[in-house]
Design a protein around this motif. Sequence first.
Motif, PDB file in Angstrom:
ATOM      1  N   LEU A 181      72.434  71.850  -8.725  1.00 57.11           N
ATOM      2  CA  LEU A 181      71.110  72.225  -8.252  1.00 57.11           C
ATOM      3  C   LEU A 181      70.675  71.288  -7.126  1.00 57.11           C
ATOM      4  N   ILE A 182      70.050  71.847  -6.115  1.00 53.46           N
ATOM      5  CA  ILE A 182      69.583  71.041  -4.985  1.00 53.46           C
ATOM      6  C   ILE A 182      68.284  70.352  -5.384  1.00 53.46           C
ATOM      7  N   ARG A 183      68.234  69.033  -5.232  1.00 57.96           N
ATOM      8  CA  ARG A 183      67.082  68.247  -5.705  1.00 57.96           C
ATOM      9  C   ARG A 183      65.942  68.198  -4.700  1.00 57.96           C
ATOM     10  N   GLY A 184      66.269  68.349  -3.436  1.00 59.35           N
ATOM     11  CA  GLY A 184      65.264  68.268  -2.389  1.00 59.35           C
ATOM     12  C   GLY A 184      65.937  68.214  -1.038  1.00 59.35           C
ATOM     13  N   THR A 185      65.147  67.964  -0.005  1.00 60.94           N
ATOM     14  CA  THR A 185      65.709  67.850   1.338  1.00 60.94           C
ATOM     15  C   THR A 185      64.694  67.155   2.233  1.00 60.94           C
ATOM     16  N   THR A 186      65.133  66.723   3.388  1.00 62.46           N
ATOM     17  CA  THR A 186      64.209  66.140   4.356  1.00 62.46           C
ATOM     18  C   THR A 186      63.686  67.222   5.284  1.00 62.46           C
ATOM     19  N   VAL A 187      62.409  67.108   5.640  1.00 61.48           N
ATOM     20  CA  VAL A 187      61.778  68.041   6.568  1.00 61.48           C
ATOM     21  C   VAL A 187      61.182  67.221   7.714  1.00 61.48           C
ATOM     22  N   LYS A 188      61.434  67.630   8.940  1.00 62.68           N
ATOM     23  CA  LYS A 188      61.012  66.852  10.104  1.00 62.68           C
ATOM     24  C   LYS A 188      60.035  67.666  10.961  1.00 62.68           C
ATOM     25  N   LEU A 189      59.026  66.978  11.481  1.00 65.13           N
ATOM     26  CA  LEU A 189      58.083  67.595  12.416  1.00 65.13           C
ATOM     27  C   LEU A 189      57.457  66.514  13.292  1.00 65.13           C
ATOM     28  N   ASN A 190      57.640  66.624  14.602  1.00 68.28           N
ATOM     29  CA  ASN A 190      57.019  65.720  15.580  1.00 68.28           C
ATOM     30  C   ASN A 190      57.216  64.246  15.240  1.00 68.28           C
ATOM     31  N   GLY A 191      58.438  63.896  14.919  1.00 67.88           N
ATOM     32  CA  GLY A 191      58.748  62.497  14.663  1.00 67.88           C
ATOM     33  C   GLY A 191      58.492  62.024  13.242  1.00 67.88           C
ATOM     34  N   GLU A 192      57.915  62.843  12.400  1.00 70.65           N
ATOM     35  CA  GLU A 192      57.697  62.499  11.000  1.00 70.65           C
ATOM     36  C   GLU A 192      58.778  63.128  10.130  1.00 70.65           C
ATOM     37  N   VAL A 193      59.257  62.340   9.178  1.00 74.69           N
ATOM     38  CA  VAL A 193      60.285  62.818   8.253  1.00 74.69           C
ATOM     39  C   VAL A 193      59.724  62.748   6.843  1.00 74.69           C
ATOM     40  N   LEU A 246      58.475  61.422 -12.827  1.00 71.74           N
ATOM     41  CA  LEU A 246      58.784  61.228 -11.409  1.00 71.74           C
ATOM     42  C   LEU A 246      60.292  61.083 -11.236  1.00 71.74           C
ATOM     43  N   SER A 247      60.800  61.652 -10.174  1.00 73.47           N
ATOM     44  CA  SER A 247      62.217  61.480  -9.877  1.00 73.47           C
ATOM     45  C   SER A 247      62.475  60.053  -9.429  1.00 73.47           C
ATOM     46  N   PRO A 248      63.712  59.551  -9.581  1.00 78.87           N
ATOM     47  CA  PRO A 248      64.027  58.204  -9.102  1.00 78.87           C
ATOM     48  C   PRO A 248      63.726  58.024  -7.620  1.00 78.87           C
ATOM     49  N   ILE A 249      63.920  59.073  -6.824  1.00 83.58           N
ATOM     50  CA  ILE A 249      63.642  58.972  -5.383  1.00 83.58           C
ATOM     51  C   ILE A 249      62.145  58.775  -5.152  1.00 83.58           C
ATOM     52  N   ARG A 250      61.331  59.545  -5.841  1.00 80.83           N
ATOM     53  CA  ARG A 250      59.889  59.443  -5.657  1.00 80.83           C
ATOM     54  C   ARG A 250      59.357  58.109  -6.171  1.00 80.83           C
ATOM     55  N   GLU A 251      59.928  57.632  -7.264  1.00 83.06           N
ATOM     56  CA  GLU A 251      59.526  56.322  -7.783  1.00 83.06           C
ATOM     57  C   GLU A 251      59.850  55.235  -6.774  1.00 83.06           C
ATOM     58  N   GLY A 252      61.027  55.368  -6.128  1.00 83.45           N
ATOM     59  CA  GLY A 252      61.435  54.361  -5.151  1.00 83.45           C
ATOM     60  C   GLY A 252      60.580  54.370  -3.905  1.00 83.45           C
ATOM     61  N   LEU A 253      60.151  55.580  -3.483  1.00 81.20           N
ATOM     62  CA  LEU A 253      59.327  55.691  -2.282  1.00 81.20           C
ATOM     63  C   LEU A 253      57.854  55.428  -2.553  1.00 81.20           C
ATOM     64  N   GLY A 254      57.451  55.557  -3.822  1.00 75.24           N
ATOM     65  CA  GLY A 254      56.040  55.402  -4.158  1.00 75.24           C
ATOM     66  C   GLY A 254      55.223  56.496  -3.503  1.00 75.24           C
ATOM     67  N   LYS A 255      54.109  56.176  -2.967  1.00 75.57           N
ATOM     68  CA  LYS A 255      53.254  57.172  -2.328  1.00 75.57           C
ATOM     69  C   LYS A 255      53.635  57.422  -0.876  1.00 75.57           C
ATOM     70  N   GLU A 256      54.491  56.568  -0.340  1.00 79.59           N
ATOM     71  CA  GLU A 256      54.892  56.719   1.059  1.00 79.59           C
ATOM     72  C   GLU A 256      56.033  57.731   1.170  1.00 79.59           C
ATOM     73  N   MET A 257      55.673  59.003   1.130  1.00 81.73           N
ATOM     74  CA  MET A 257      56.682  60.050   1.200  1.00 81.73           C
ATOM     75  C   MET A 257      56.927  60.499   2.639  1.00 81.73           C
ATOM     76  N   VAL A 258      56.112  59.985   3.570  1.00 83.58           N
ATOM     77  CA  VAL A 258      56.249  60.357   4.982  1.00 83.58           C
ATOM     78  C   VAL A 258      56.730  59.128   5.769  1.00 83.58           C
ATOM     79  N   VAL A 259      57.772  59.318   6.546  1.00 79.41           N
ATOM     80  CA  VAL A 259      58.298  58.233   7.356  1.00 79.41           C
ATOM     81  C   VAL A 259      58.144  58.612   8.822  1.00 79.41           C
ATOM     82  N   LYS A 260      57.511  57.716   9.602  1.00 78.03           N
ATOM     83  CA  LYS A 260      57.346  57.970  11.044  1.00 78.03           C
ATOM     84  C   LYS A 260      58.428  57.264  11.811  1.00 78.03           C
ATOM     85  N   ASN A 261      59.082  58.032  12.662  1.00 83.40           N
ATOM     86  CA  ASN A 261      60.155  57.441  13.496  1.00 83.40           C
ATOM     87  C   ASN A 261      59.560  56.642  14.644  1.00 83.40           C
TER      88      ASN A 261
END
Length: 261
Positions: A181-193, A246-261
């Motif tokens: 099963l696919i757990r998730g994916t990255t989505v990008k828009l205007n420099g935000e991941v 919470l998934s291990p990925i979400r626990e690791g990222l905390g509330k910062e689910m958006v990354v700006k390039n």
Amino acid sequence: MEEVLVSALKRFDLSETEVEGIDLEDEDVELSIQDCRGSLVGRIMGDKIANFTRVKYFTNHVWGYPRNLRVTEIGSNAFQFQFEKEAERERVLRGGPWILDNQVLVIREWNAGFEKKIECFRFSPLWIQIWNLPTHWMSSAAGVKIGRVFRNVKEVIIPPGGGKEGRHMKILAEVDLLRPLIRGTTVKLNGEVVWVEFKYERCPDFCYKCGIIGHGDKVCKLEMNLKQTHREAQFGPWMRAGNIMLSPIREGLGKEMVVKN
């Protein structure tokens, strides 16, 4: 298939009558083939063997009691469904998902020998929730594009409200049952991941070791080496819709689910 049969028969001392066999002509089976044409074949994709009476009751109930529906068991977890009305047959073929006792019933049009080929039943529609996508990114077009990680997106729904977990959108997409099963994916828009997570509604039984639908951890054939046993759990109950873990990925990222390039 013929080579396998010949190899198996070599293990026995067969009589001349047994070896000679019988040759059938097309006209011998013409009526049987006509009876099968237009029917549907269903396979339950899981290790648990389904009870025929339970399957018959379930399909009649969830399909709205089609008139004179004929259900025939044609193998282990394999069934044939014959309908009186074409419209009811088409509605079932295009519908789903059909979940029986936490296992997926995959429906396909009948073809000779079709029920024996497990690959023919590998895709099934499932409702998948998409979490952690910014509210202003939620649209039907975005749902279709995100759903490309699956085989096909049939529908996109954006619920009007949210909750403590925030808002989400969901898609009806065809999922490959023979792959993790696919757990998730990255989505990008205007420099935000953004990392979005998938949660599966009415999720069938799946293995928390390999992530494949149809069996549990105890019977999983995946061999894990020492390094893998010390890694984060790769799959888990957090992938089920309604589970608050919470998934291990979400626990690791905390509330910062958006990354700006």
